[in-house]
Design a protein around this motif. Structure first.
Motif, short mmCIF file in Angstrom:
data_model
loop_
_atom_site.label_atom_id
_atom_site.label_comp_id
_atom_site.label_asym_id
_atom_site.label_seq_id
_atom_site.Cartn_x
_atom_site.Cartn_y
_atom_site.Cartn_z
N LYS A 1 0.87 -1.10 0.08
CA LYS A 1 -0.16 -0.08 -0.06
C LYS A 1 0.88 1.25 0.20
O LYS A 1 2.18 1.13 -0.32
CB LYS A 1 -0.81 -0.12 1.29
N GLU A 2 0.09 2.44 0.38
CA GLU A 2 1.02 3.52 0.25
C GLU A 2 1.81 3.78 1.51
O GLU A 2 1.16 3.57 2.68
CB GLU A 2 0.46 4.79 0.01
N GLU B 1 20.59 9.18 0.22
CA GLU B 1 19.69 7.99 0.46
C GLU B 1 19.71 7.36 -0.81
O GLU B 1 19.66 7.72 -1.98
CB GLU B 1 18.36 8.50 0.87
N GLY B 2 19.12 5.94 -0.75
CA GLY B 2 19.21 5.12 -1.98
C GLY B 2 17.69 5.07 -2.52
O GLY B 2 17.46 5.78 -3.69
N GLY B 3 16.74 4.73 -1.87
CA GLY B 3 15.46 4.78 -2.47
C GLY B 3 15.01 3.20 -3.26
O GLY B 3 15.72 2.32 -2.97
N THR C 1 12.05 9.96 -1.38
CA THR C 1 10.99 10.80 -0.59
C THR C 1 9.71 10.38 -0.65
O THR C 1 9.37 9.63 -1.59
CB THR C 1 10.98 12.24 -1.52
N PHE C 2 8.99 10.64 0.54
CA PHE C 2 7.57 10.29 0.51
C PHE C 2 6.85 11.00 -0.19
O PHE C 2 6.88 12.21 -0.67
CB PHE C 2 7.25 10.52 2.16
N PRO C 3 5.80 10.40 -0.58
CA PRO C 3 5.13 8.88 -0.06
C PRO C 3 5.67 7.69 -1.16
O PRO C 3 6.15 8.14 -2.40
CB PRO C 3 3.55 8.86 -0.16
N TYR C 4 5.49 6.57 -0.72
CA TYR C 4 5.92 5.53 -1.82
C TYR C 4 4.81 4.75 -1.95
O TYR C 4 4.29 3.93 -1.16
CB TYR C 4 7.11 4.57 -0.89
N ASN C 5 4.70 4.35 -3.29
CA ASN C 5 3.36 3.58 -3.68
C ASN C 5 3.93 1.99 -3.78
O ASN C 5 4.48 1.78 -4.92
CB ASN C 5 2.71 3.99 -4.96
N LEU C 6 3.86 1.27 -2.56
CA LEU C 6 4.38 -0.11 -2.53
C LEU C 6 3.73 -0.88 -3.78
O LEU C 6 4.50 -1.89 -4.46
CB LEU C 6 4.60 -0.57 -1.36
N ALA D 1 12.07 -3.55 3.11
CA ALA D 1 12.81 -2.35 3.74
C ALA D 1 11.60 -1.37 3.62
O ALA D 1 11.85 -0.11 3.50
CB ALA D 1 13.53 -1.90 2.23
N THR D 2 10.35 -1.52 4.29
CA THR D 2 9.51 -0.90 4.93
C THR D 2 8.99 -0.84 6.32
O THR D 2 9.55 -2.21 6.69
CB THR D 2 8.48 -0.79 3.95
#
Length: 542
Positions: A210-211, A232-234, A242-247, A262-263
């Motif tokens: 999810k996000e 940072e890698g990402g 950077t936030f947000p991340y749509n997983l 990694a979350t």
């Protein structure tokens, strides 16, 4: 003589005896992977009352707790916490290491003699067979005639397998990729208990794709650096870290369910599974002590990816605090308040991103291993006519080809000394020692003592190297670990629950003290090669 006998008799009667009623029904050992001690204090204002703060409020806080050996990696860390000894004795000298007999790298939990359970992947063939000593969970199994259960749970296989011990009923770890399930190996059983199949069938892992946004307003995350920075890698598929991340959207380009590792949600699914294990296995439901080990590994993946000073690491700890709170509430309800004992620590800390330290004028940097290798090969060829007398270089250790040295009629110790004298000339190597030195000199303090406690005579190399402080072999984004410096050795140690005093100390404690302390609490034998001491000031009946 009568007077002496009276004293002995009096001492005998005032010594506490751990009875069935004194022992907790369940011991829970929690390891938070890559947790520096200052994460307790730095993010303190963001924590709720039921997680980390509850442990500090109701239990005992050892504020000056350190690892007492090098290297500070995940495999050795988990083994040392639960065995009460160091790699010198338990033999887990790294996550991977060079096997001098097999002439190749081996994995700390890998075991080709067992089969994977819950997956078809041969990557999940795991057992604790390379750990040479017992854990306190093993000793509890022996003490209770195998009636006390021992179960290990983690995202990482080594975080589940090593703590639970050799005689464990089960160890479960998370397989990502396109599966998103908890798996195990035939070391423990031929098939899963039904509750594990049911948990995997629930597809709970999918719900966490999810996000990922910050739990609180990101502007309030003043305990960490800017969200957008160069340290940072990402994730693949997203231009900025950077936030947000749509997983759900990013999963395909990041090994499917592996992205969860990694979350913060990797920790959440571990908490979900641990709660289910408590309920389904009836842990702590009778008077025979059970042991549950839980390793929250996603903190390590997030730290490696985003670094110590990232908003991602702050949000991960805030969310872990929430998971701990709900986990403790389940323990209260299922086992009962005052009937279980918990300790929480870490397997190692982590360094601030060296590039970030450099930007603030703090000495730090990155190693040029290619240049170092070229210098070393030239030295070997110029001195011995061949570079093949070196068999392997890994984990800051040099392994020599002893058969070739013998064939060339060279002296092993002379070569070790010559390599030390050569390596110490290279940039950013601050110390170098031979295996002979590690085996003959008794170091009592400093980095030398840490190296010696991490040195296994049969498994370790011929020369050990120490890099300059804050110089690492790693990418220029994200954090790593492995050294004997405070950023890697200083980790939390919290106890709370049955048999634990309320309090805190700045007295130095060591990671190898944990297993003897729990053993003393339970009144059982210490792990068979434990070198630590019980922390008497932590226990109510000291």
């Amino acid at each position: 003589m009568k007077y002496i006998a009276t004293i002995v008799l009096a001492v005998f009667f005032i010594m506490p005896v751990s009875s069935q009623e004194d022992r907790p029904k369940l011991v829970v050992g929690i390891v938070v992977d890559q947790m520096r001690y200052d994460y307790l204090t730095r993010f303190y204002s963001k924590y709720g009352d039921g997680g980390f703060k509850r442990m500090m409020r109701e239990g005992f806080n050892c504020k000056n707790n350190h690892f007492n050996y090098v290297p500070t990696y995940t495999g050795p860390g988990h083994a040392s916490i639960f065995t009460g000894t160091t790699p010198k004795y338990h033999g887990v000298i790294g996550n991977h290491w060079y096997d001098k007999e097999a002439k190749g790298m081996v994995y700390c939990a890998g075991d080709n003699t067992v089969l994977p359970i819950g997956t078809n992947s041969d990557m999940e063939r795991m057992s604790p067979h390379r750990m040479q000593t017992t854990t306190f969970a093993d000793e509890n199994r022996l003490f209770t005639q195998m009636r006390g259960k021992s179960i290990g749970i983690s995202i990482k296989d080594r975080g589940a397998v090593l703590p639970a011990g050799h005689s464990a009923n089960a160890a479960y770890w998370f397989r990502g990729k396109d599966e998103g399930n908890f798996v195990s190996s035939s070391y423990y059983f031929k098939q899963f208990p039904k509750w594990v199949d049911d948990f995997n069938a629930s597809k709970i892992a999918q719900s966490y794709l999810k996000e990922w946004h910050t739990l609180y307003d990101i502007s309030t995350y003043v305990e960490s650096g800017p969200d957008s920075n160069e340290f940072e890698g990402g994730f693949n598929g997203k231009e900025t870290a950077t936030f947000p991340y749509n997983l759900k959207k990013l999963a395909k380009k990041n090994e499917g369910f592996d992205i969860l590792k990694a979350t913060p949600f990797g920790n959440s699914i571990v908490a979900d599974f641990a709660i289910k294990a408590i309920q389904a296995e009836a842990l702590g439901k009778d008077d025979i002590t059970d042991v549950l080990t839980v390793s929250f590994s996603s903190t390590d993946y997030v730290g490696h990816n985003f670094g110590v000073n990232s908003k991602e690491i702050e949000d991960t700890y805030i969310r872990l605090d929430k998971d701990l709170e709900r986990f403790f509430k389940v323990l209260d309800g299922e086992v009962g308040k005052g009937e279980y004992t918990v300790f929480l620590t870490a397997d190692h800390g982590a360094i601030d991103v060296p590039a970030y330290l450099q930007s603030n004028k703090i000495p730090a940097g990155y190693l040029d291993n290619n240049a170092r290798k070229a210098l070393f090969q030239k030295f070997l060829i110029d001195t011995y006519g061949t570079a093949d007398i070196v068999e392997n270089i890994s984990n800051n250790q040099i392994f020599l080809n002893r058969d070739m040295i013998k064939a060339l009629d060279l002296d092993l110790e002379d070569i070790q000394d010559a390599i030390v004298n050569e390596q110490i000339r290279y940039p950013h190597i601050t110390k170098a020692y031979t295996a002979t030195t590690m085996g003959t000199v008794n170091f009592t303090d400093g980095i030398e003592a840490l190296l010696q406690k991490g040195y296994h005579q049969k498994r370790s190399g011929d020369v050990i190297l120490v890099n300059d402080p804050a110089y690492i072999n790693y990418s220029k984004t994200g954090s790593t670990h492995g050294s004997g410096l405070n950023y890697d050795t200083h980790v939390p140690l919290l106890f709370f629950g049955k048999g634990i005093k309320k309090g805190q100390t700045y007295k130095k404690t060591e990671i190898t003290d944990i297993a003897p302390t729990i053993s003393a609490l339970l009144g059982i034998s210490f792990p068979n090669f434990a070198i630590g001491q019980p922390l008497e000031f932590v226990l109510e009946n000291e």
